[in-house]
Design an enzyme around this catalytic site. Structure first.
Site, PDB file in Angstrom:
ATOM      1  N   LYS A 153      -5.368 -11.259  -5.008  1.00  0.00           N
ATOM      2  CA  LYS A 153      -6.595 -11.391  -4.323  1.00  0.00           C
ATOM      3  C   LYS A 153      -7.716 -10.920  -4.757  1.00  0.00           C
ATOM      4  O   LYS A 153      -7.585  -9.483  -5.351  1.00  0.00           O
ATOM      5  CB  LYS A 153      -6.341 -11.236  -2.949  1.00  0.00           C
ATOM      6  CG  LYS A 153      -7.361 -11.456  -1.914  1.00  0.00           C
ATOM      7  CD  LYS A 153      -7.284 -10.701  -0.547  1.00  0.00           C
ATOM      8  CE  LYS A 153      -7.169  -9.137  -0.555  1.00  0.00           C
ATOM      9  NZ  LYS A 153      -7.376  -8.687   1.116  1.00  0.00           N
ATOM     10  N   LYS A 205       0.964  -1.258  -0.155  1.00  0.00           N
ATOM     11  CA  LYS A 205       0.092  -0.117  -0.008  1.00  0.00           C
ATOM     12  C   LYS A 205       0.885   1.194  -0.087  1.00  0.00           C
ATOM     13  O   LYS A 205       0.373   2.401  -0.501  1.00  0.00           O
ATOM     14  CB  LYS A 205      -0.798  -0.120   1.272  1.00  0.00           C
ATOM     15  CG  LYS A 205      -1.929  -1.068   1.161  1.00  0.00           C
ATOM     16  CD  LYS A 205      -2.840  -0.855   2.435  1.00  0.00           C
ATOM     17  CE  LYS A 205      -4.015  -1.947   2.346  1.00  0.00           C
ATOM     18  NZ  LYS A 205      -4.814  -1.911   3.352  1.00  0.00           N
ATOM     19  N   LYS A 215     -11.911  -5.938  -2.226  1.00  0.00           N
ATOM     20  CA  LYS A 215     -12.913  -5.185  -2.288  1.00  0.00           C
ATOM     21  C   LYS A 215     -12.727  -3.727  -2.833  1.00  0.00           C
ATOM     22  O   LYS A 215     -13.534  -2.926  -3.368  1.00  0.00           O
ATOM     23  CB  LYS A 215     -13.835  -5.331  -1.006  1.00  0.00           C
ATOM     24  CG  LYS A 215     -13.281  -4.740   0.057  1.00  0.00           C
ATOM     25  CD  LYS A 215     -14.175  -5.138   1.523  1.00  0.00           C
ATOM     26  CE  LYS A 215     -13.333  -4.497   2.694  1.00  0.00           C
ATOM     27  NZ  LYS A 215     -12.237  -5.763   3.024  1.00  0.00           N
TER      28      LYS A 215
END
Length: 332
Positions: A197, A112, A200
């Protein structure tokens, strides 16, 4: 009974990966209210750039979806993280127990932070200290097991290390938890990027099946799923054939089958995708119907969250107070 704790972060709409990798496992277990705690971890959503109104909206939606998925407030405690002050109280003690090197080694922080720097955004300090807050989330309740997806295992391992270190330095205070993973589909992958992955908060939702996607949208996404080149037929091989393996994992998780055995029943990708689409649509149908009912009566969800926060506070406060005394702070 074994006490468990797990949470979901309201940074995006919940996905099929969230459901198969974690939520369904929470629902299927037989619990008592004080032994199973499930939390919308809204404070974790503040570690990156965000829209406040969207965080509030997604927090409510996440809680509603968890209830719609089958979490029963008579058999578990469902609450919002920011409603229980003990999380932030204990987080600072965890920051005082962890080292800078440990936090910088976290894979999610590296990923991130790299994305934030590439986009010209600053990296928030809270992104680095996020695992300390997660450790506090877990340890505040005397948690023994943490049902999580594979991507969170590293954070639970750090939580274990911090609990052991705190206990050794200041006297036994915390239960040392362990991560538990579902046998199948612990990590559902993106349908368009099967080596990543199904997250969301991914910018491109073409490979993500959201729990509230309409049936037609689900079918379109599955039928367009990336498979693998080659003429070897349908074979379950996560390393060499990740796209097909992901579809087989999803089908196995939806139907209770074995992905290797399921592969033997298909001669081509088309029929596999059709069966996966059908299975996912049927899996989500009752959840979506129940969500529509709950979304129309927000007072029910508010009551569950209010009562859940009260129970969570009663459980966490003695543990956190004990930690404060152990580390050397005066009692109020």
């Amino acid at each position: 009974m074994t006490r468990i704790f797990s949470g979901v972060k309201p940074t995006g709409h919940l996905t099929l990966g969230n459901y198969l990798g974690a939520v369904r496992q929470w629902v299927s277990a037989d619990h008592e209210p004080d032994e199973a705690l499930f939390c919308v971890v809204d404070l974790h959503a503040l570690t990156v750039e965000h829209d406040p109104a969207r965080v509030r909206r997604l927090s409510r939606q996440a809680a509603t979806l968890l209830l719609a998925a089958g979490l029963d407030p008579r058999r578990c405690t469902l609450f919002v993280q920011s409603h229980v002050d003990e999380h932030t109280r204990l987080a600072y003690l965890m920051e005082c127990t962890a080292t800078d090197g440990e936090l910088r080694r976290m894979i999610q922080y590296k990923e991130k932070a790299t994305r934030a720097q590439a986009s010209g955004e600053g990296v928030r300090l809270s992104l680095l200290t996020y695992p300390a807050l997660m450790a506090a989330d877990i340890l505040a309740y005397g948690t023994e097991e943490v049902p999580v997806g594979e991507d969170q295992r590293q954070h639970v391992e750090l939580t274990r290390d911090l609990a052991v270190r705190f206990n050794q330095r200041y006297g036994h205070t915390f239960t040392v938890p362990k991560a538990t993973l579902p046998a199948v589909a612990a990590r559902v992958m993106d349908l368009q990027e099967p080596t990543s992955k199904m997250g969301k908060s991914h910018a491109n939702g073409a490979g993500i099946v959201y729990l509230l996607d309409e049936p037609g949208v689900v079918r379109k996404k599955v039928m367009r799923a990336v498979t693998d080149s080659g003429d070897g037929g349908v074979v379950y091989d996560r390393e060499e054939r990740p796209g097909v393996a992901n579809l087989l994992d999803i089908l196995a998780a939806c139907t209770g089958g074995d992905p290797v055995a399921l592969a033997e029943g298909y001669g081509g990708y088309g029929s596999l995708k059709q069966d996966v689409a059908d299975a996912v649509v049927e899996l989500l149908r009752p959840l979506q119907e129940r969500h529509a009912e709950l979304a129309g009566d927000t007072a029910v969800v508010d009551k569950v969250l209010r009562e859940g926060a009260g129970r969570a506070r009663e459980l966490a406060r003695p543990v956190v107070d004990r930690a404060y005394r152990a580390i050397g702070l005066l009692a109020p």
